[in-house]
Write an enzyme that holds these catalytic residues in place. Structure first.
Site, short mmCIF file in Angstrom:
data_model
loop_
_atom_site.label_atom_id
_atom_site.label_comp_id
_atom_site.label_asym_id
_atom_site.label_seq_id
_atom_site.Cartn_x
_atom_site.Cartn_y
_atom_site.Cartn_z
N SER A 137 17.45 -36.68 0.76
CA SER A 137 16.89 -37.30 -0.44
C SER A 137 15.42 -36.93 -0.54
O SER A 137 14.76 -36.68 0.47
CB SER A 137 17.03 -38.83 -0.34
OG SER A 137 16.33 -39.47 -1.39
N TYR B 44 16.61 -47.13 4.42
CA TYR B 44 17.29 -45.97 3.81
C TYR B 44 16.38 -44.75 3.86
O TYR B 44 16.81 -43.66 4.27
CB TYR B 44 17.67 -46.29 2.37
CG TYR B 44 18.28 -45.13 1.62
CD1 TYR B 44 19.65 -44.87 1.72
CD2 TYR B 44 17.51 -44.30 0.82
CE1 TYR B 44 20.23 -43.81 1.04
CE2 TYR B 44 18.08 -43.22 0.14
CZ TYR B 44 19.43 -42.99 0.25
OH TYR B 44 20.00 -41.93 -0.43
#
Length: 270
Positions: free
Chosen positions: A151, A164
């Site tokens: 990401s 995360y």
């Protein structure tokens, strides 16, 4: 240069929704016509995906990667036994939770552990378990592909989802090192770094309406990502993720490879 079109059988883990599902369909549609094995927790979603393809080149297998190493080993052994041609794995599984450390009593430590195991530990274990099979294919003259999905939050974290972001940063760092270590093999490590993309990932958080104003449409992301995979890019970055990587990590991949492969004396091994 080898690229995704050289793959004969592609396993997509996390193919029941979002990026994983869309990538499974897009890879299936490549003119090289690979077999695609769609894997995930929800069998009804897998059945729907297989039906959507309209042919027998999408296979399905149910798996929850948030489990023990021994169970993951059994999964990999069974899968490579059943599909000995599998030569690429796309690692798309991921979960995301909001944590407010200003209110420590609100934080569920089990969710922290699950997020870390699903997004990082299980991915590393799966890579470790697939590598002997991939190296055996290499010895027979065939390339193979490890494709982790991280990401842009691995580069610049969003404080509302700190764990995360940390898991994706760990996987991003691991991918850089893994690529350098495997540079003398024919195992290609191709990291996909999405920006904020249309996804079900945020539905349980109640943040979808706010994020949908800013996210990249899934079909646009998949189109650009497939183009990067076909080009053979070592890092597939599109949209704002490309700008983030350029601003904060320009030259980092090349530096890691120089340190490990060529032995840069400015960075002696610790």
């Amino acid at each position: 240069m080898t690229n995704i079109k050289d793959a004969k059988c592609v396993l997509v883990i996390g193919a029941t929704a979002g990026i994983g599902r869309a990538l499974a369909l897009a890879i299936h549609d490549l003119d090289s016509k690979p077999t695609v094995i769609a894997a995930g927790r929800r069998q009804e979603r897998l059945d729907e995906l297989a039906a959507k393809s309209g042919d027998s080149r999408i296979k399905t297998v149910q798996v929850d990667i948030n489990t023990t190493y021994d169970k993951l080993k059994q999964f990999v052994d069974d899968l490579t036994g059943r599909y000995p041609d599998v030569d690429a794995v796309v690692l798309s599984s991921g979960i995301q939770h909001i944590f407010d450390f200003e209110k420590p009593e609100s934080i569920d430590v089990n969710k922290i552990a699950d997020e870390f195991n699903t997004n990082y530990v299980a991915i590393v274990n799966l890579i470790l378990l697939f590598l002997p099979h991939f190296l055996k294919l290499n010895a027979a003259g065939r390339p193979s592909f490890i494709i982790p999905i991280t990401s842009s939050l691995a580069i610049v974290p969003r404080p509302t989802v700190p764990n995360y972001c940390a898991t994706k940063a760990a996987l991003h760092s691991f991918s850089l090192s893994l690529r350098a270590q495997l540079a003398h093999t024919n195992v290609r490590v191709v990291e996909i770094l999405p920006p904020l993309v249309e996804s079900e990932l945020h539905d349980h958080q109640g943040t979808t309406p706010a994020l949908s104003i800013f996210w990249m449409p899934l079909d646009q992301f998949i189109k650009l990502t497939i183009e990067g995979l076909v080009r053979g890019d070592p890092e597939v970055v599109v949209g704002m993720a490309a700008a983030v990587l350029q601003r904060y990590e320009k030259g980092k991949r090349e530096a890691v490879e120089q340190i490990y492969v060529r032995g840069d004396p400015a960075f002696p091994p610790s």
